[in-house]
Every structure is written in C-alpha cells, then in structure tokens.
Scaffold this motif. Structure first.
Motif, PDB file in Angstrom:
ATOM      1  N   ALA A  68       0.830  -1.212   0.000  1.00 16.06           N
ATOM      2  CA  ALA A  68       0.000   0.000   0.000  1.00 16.06           C
ATOM      3  C   ALA A  68       0.864   1.262   0.000  1.00 16.06           C
ATOM      4  CB  ALA A  68      -0.931  -0.002   1.213  1.00 16.06           C
ATOM      5  N   ARG A  69       1.950   1.247   0.751  1.00 13.72           N
ATOM      6  CA  ARG A  69       2.863   2.406   0.767  1.00 13.72           C
ATOM      7  C   ARG A  69       3.467   2.648  -0.612  1.00 13.72           C
ATOM      8  NH1 ARG A  69       4.003   5.562   5.471  1.00 13.72           N
ATOM      9  NH2 ARG A  69       5.881   6.002   4.313  1.00 13.72           N
ATOM     10  N   GLN A  70       3.815   1.570  -1.290  1.00 13.11           N
ATOM     11  CA  GLN A  70       4.399   1.686  -2.623  1.00 13.11           C
ATOM     12  C   GLN A  70       3.381   2.260  -3.617  1.00 13.11           C
ATOM     13  OE1 GLN A  70       5.733  -2.026  -4.219  1.00 13.11           O
ATOM     14  NE2 GLN A  70       6.840  -1.080  -5.899  1.00 13.11           N
ATOM     15  N   GLU A  71       2.110   2.000  -3.370  1.00 12.92           N
ATOM     16  CA  GLU A  71       1.060   2.512  -4.247  1.00 12.92           C
ATOM     17  C   GLU A  71       0.632   3.924  -3.877  1.00 12.92           C
ATOM     18  OE1 GLU A  71      -1.948  -0.486  -3.888  1.00 12.92           O
ATOM     19  OE2 GLU A  71      -0.939  -1.826  -5.288  1.00 12.92           O
ATOM     20  N   GLY A  72       1.298   4.538  -2.924  1.00 15.55           N
ATOM     21  CA  GLY A  72       1.011   5.920  -2.563  1.00 15.55           C
ATOM     22  C   GLY A  72       0.269   6.111  -1.254  1.00 15.55           C
ATOM     23  N   GLY A  73       0.156   5.066  -0.447  1.00 14.73           N
ATOM     24  CA  GLY A  73      -0.519   5.191   0.847  1.00 14.73           C
ATOM     25  C   GLY A  73       0.299   6.013   1.828  1.00 14.73           C
ATOM     26  N   THR A  74      -0.392   6.705   2.740  1.00  9.70           N
ATOM     27  CA  THR A  74       0.308   7.556   3.700  1.00  9.70           C
ATOM     28  C   THR A  74       0.038   7.182   5.153  1.00  9.70           C
ATOM     29  OG1 THR A  74      -1.522   9.132   3.661  1.00  9.70           O
ATOM     30  CG2 THR A  74       0.314   9.525   2.135  1.00  9.70           C
ATOM     31  N   LEU A  75      -0.848   6.225   5.393  1.00 11.92           N
ATOM     32  CA  LEU A  75      -1.167   5.841   6.766  1.00 11.92           C
ATOM     33  C   LEU A  75      -0.036   5.006   7.366  1.00 11.92           C
ATOM     34  CD1 LEU A  75      -4.894   4.724   6.339  1.00 11.92           C
ATOM     35  CD2 LEU A  75      -4.061   6.853   7.334  1.00 11.92           C
ATOM     36  N   ASP A  76       0.082   5.092   8.698  1.00 14.98           N
ATOM     37  CA  ASP A  76       1.052   4.225   9.369  1.00 14.98           C
ATOM     38  C   ASP A  76       0.501   2.800   9.400  1.00 14.98           C
ATOM     39  OD1 ASP A  76       0.001   3.694  12.422  1.00 14.98           O
ATOM     40  OD2 ASP A  76      -0.669   5.648  11.644  1.00 14.98           O
ATOM     41  N   LEU A  77       1.317   1.852   9.793  1.00 17.72           N
ATOM     42  CA  LEU A  77       0.983   0.430   9.738  1.00 17.72           C
ATOM     43  C   LEU A  77      -0.335   0.104  10.445  1.00 17.72           C
ATOM     44  CD1 LEU A  77       1.740  -2.546   9.100  1.00 17.72           C
ATOM     45  CD2 LEU A  77       3.012  -2.544  11.243  1.00 17.72           C
ATOM     46  N   ILE A  78      -0.454   0.499  11.710  1.00 12.13           N
ATOM     47  CA  ILE A  78      -1.642   0.154  12.502  1.00 12.13           C
ATOM     48  C   ILE A  78      -2.890   0.818  11.934  1.00 12.13           C
ATOM     49  CG2 ILE A  78      -2.676   0.206  14.813  1.00 12.13           C
ATOM     50  CD1 ILE A  78      -0.224  -1.657  14.520  1.00 12.13           C
ATOM     51  N   TYR A  85      -3.428   1.823   8.861  1.00  8.39           N
ATOM     52  CA  TYR A  85      -3.764   1.211   7.571  1.00  8.39           C
ATOM     53  C   TYR A  85      -4.479  -0.122   7.760  1.00  8.39           C
ATOM     54  CZ  TYR A  85      -3.296  -1.440   3.289  1.00  8.39           C
ATOM     55  OH  TYR A  85      -3.561  -2.235   2.200  1.00  8.39           O
ATOM     56  N   LEU A  86      -3.904  -0.997   8.570  1.00  8.05           N
ATOM     57  CA  LEU A  86      -4.514  -2.313   8.771  1.00  8.05           C
ATOM     58  C   LEU A  86      -5.895  -2.196   9.406  1.00  8.05           C
ATOM     59  CD1 LEU A  86      -1.433  -4.395   9.943  1.00  8.05           C
ATOM     60  CD2 LEU A  86      -2.521  -4.399   7.689  1.00  8.05           C
ATOM     61  N   GLY A  87      -6.041  -1.276  10.346  1.00  6.16           N
ATOM     62  CA  GLY A  87      -7.342  -1.065  10.977  1.00  6.16           C
ATOM     63  C   GLY A  87      -8.370  -0.505  10.014  1.00  6.16           C
ATOM     64  N   GLU A  88      -7.961   0.426   9.185  1.00  4.85           N
ATOM     65  CA  GLU A  88      -8.870   1.068   8.230  1.00  4.85           C
ATOM     66  C   GLU A  88      -9.281   0.125   7.100  1.00  4.85           C
ATOM     67  OE1 GLU A  88     -11.209   4.075   6.722  1.00  4.85           O
ATOM     68  OE2 GLU A  88     -10.022   4.202   8.552  1.00  4.85           O
ATOM     69  N   PHE A 121      -8.529  -3.472   6.715  1.00  6.10           N
ATOM     70  CA  PHE A 121      -8.868  -4.863   7.009  1.00  6.10           C
ATOM     71  C   PHE A 121      -9.627  -5.040   8.325  1.00  6.10           C
ATOM     72  CE2 PHE A 121      -5.227  -5.025   4.151  1.00  6.10           C
ATOM     73  CZ  PHE A 121      -5.745  -5.823   3.145  1.00  6.10           C
ATOM     74  N   GLY A 122      -9.559  -4.075   9.213  1.00  7.52           N
ATOM     75  CA  GLY A 122     -10.324  -4.098  10.455  1.00  7.52           C
ATOM     76  C   GLY A 122     -10.147  -5.365  11.267  1.00  7.52           C
ATOM     77  N   TRP A 123     -11.273  -6.013  11.587  1.00  5.96           N
ATOM     78  CA  TRP A 123     -11.269  -7.193  12.455  1.00  5.96           C
ATOM     79  C   TRP A 123     -10.602  -8.407  11.806  1.00  5.96           C
ATOM     80  CZ3 TRP A 123     -13.637 -11.591  10.747  1.00  5.96           C
ATOM     81  CH2 TRP A 123     -14.507 -11.455   9.667  1.00  5.96           C
ATOM     82  N   LEU A 124     -10.391  -8.363  10.502  1.00  9.17           N
ATOM     83  CA  LEU A 124      -9.763  -9.500   9.838  1.00  9.17           C
ATOM     84  C   LEU A 124      -8.322  -9.732  10.308  1.00  9.17           C
ATOM     85  CD1 LEU A 124     -11.051  -9.024   6.186  1.00  9.17           C
ATOM     86  CD2 LEU A 124     -11.745 -10.781   7.815  1.00  9.17           C
ATOM     87  N   VAL A 125      -7.640  -8.653  10.697  1.00  6.25           N
ATOM     88  CA  VAL A 125      -6.239  -8.797  11.121  1.00  6.25           C
ATOM     89  C   VAL A 125      -6.135  -9.628  12.402  1.00  6.25           C
ATOM     90  CG1 VAL A 125      -4.147  -7.579  11.816  1.00  6.25           C
ATOM     91  CG2 VAL A 125      -5.527  -6.705   9.921  1.00  6.25           C
ATOM     92  N   PRO A 126      -6.826  -9.243  13.497  1.00  9.59           N
ATOM     93  CA  PRO A 126      -6.718 -10.095  14.685  1.00  9.59           C
ATOM     94  C   PRO A 126      -7.318 -11.487  14.469  1.00  9.59           C
ATOM     95  CG  PRO A 126      -8.247  -8.274  15.082  1.00  9.59           C
ATOM     96  CD  PRO A 126      -7.595  -8.022  13.765  1.00  9.59           C
TER      97      PRO A 126
END
Length: 136
Positions: free
Chosen positions: A99-109, A111-114, A116-121
């Motif tokens: 996602a960062r390579q595609e131009g994302g600016t959010l930090d790791l946590i 980004y994953l929360g926004e 993928f949400g509950w799928l990560v845990p």
C-alpha cells in the motif's frame, strides 16, 4: 552431511519456511489481488501447514513421534503457534508495504485497521490456534 533419521532442527526450520510462504501469499492476495475475507483461509492454511511441518516427527522405529529431550508438547505447541502468528504478522507488514508503494500515507496500525479491520486479529488468532492445536 545430513543424518539419515529425523532431525530435531528440520521441524522448526520447515515451519519458518512455511510461515514465510504464508506471509508471501497474504501479501500477494491482500495487497495485489485485493482479497479480504479470503485472507482468513490463507491464515488457516498457514497455521495448518506450520503444524504439519513442525509437529510430526517419528521415533527411531518409524512409529509415533518421539518426545524430544527437554521439549515438551506444550513448548512445541507454543513455538509452532508463535511461528504461525509471526508469519501472519509478516504478511500484514507486506500488505502495508504494498500500500505504501502505491502511494498510501497511513502508518501500519492505522492502515490495517482502516482497510482490514477485524480480519487482522482474526487471522492472527486462526493461524496461531490451528498451529497450536495441530502440533503433536
């Protein structure tokens, strides 16, 4: 020269290789193919394969797994579960890097929360639980 019989070192090394393969699968499926809920299946397969590679060994007669000196079943389960969880976590890092390579600016946590949400845990729990449960 490799020993003829089963080696105590092959199980953990094979489990790490399986976890790395699972991390790559998560990164490709979630980051490049935009799969979301299917990541749960990949996490389950990752946990299952880690346990399959790590858990079994055979005794000197080719019978049931031999208990390794100093390593009990609980410790083997813990290590297998930890390897599986680490594989999923590495896959999540891979998703963020794509996602960062595609131009994302959010930090790791964030980004994953926004994204993928509950799928990560859920992925972490599924992979760890299956690896723990299936390890002999």
């Amino acid at each position: 020269m490799l020993p003829d019989g089963p080696s105590r070192d092959r199980g953990p090394l094979g489990a790490v290789v399986a976890a790395l393969g699972g991390a790559i699968a998560i990164t490709i499926a979630g980051g490049l193919l935009a799969v979301t809920a299917g990541l749960l299946v990949i996490a389950a397969v990752l946990g299952w394969v880690v346990a399959a590679v790590f858990g079994p060994g055979s005794g000197p007669s080719g019978g049931p797994p031999a208990e390794e000196p100093g390593i009990g079943r609980g410790q083997r389960r813990f290590v297998a579960g930890t390897i599986a969880v680490a594989g999923v976590a590495l896959g999540q890092l891979g998703l963020w890097l794509v996602a960062r390579q595609e131009g994302g600016t959010l930090d790791l946590i964030a980004y994953l929360g926004e994204v993928f949400g509950w799928l990560v845990p859920a992925q972490l729990a599924i992979a760890g639980a299956l690896a723990w449960w299936r390890t002999s």
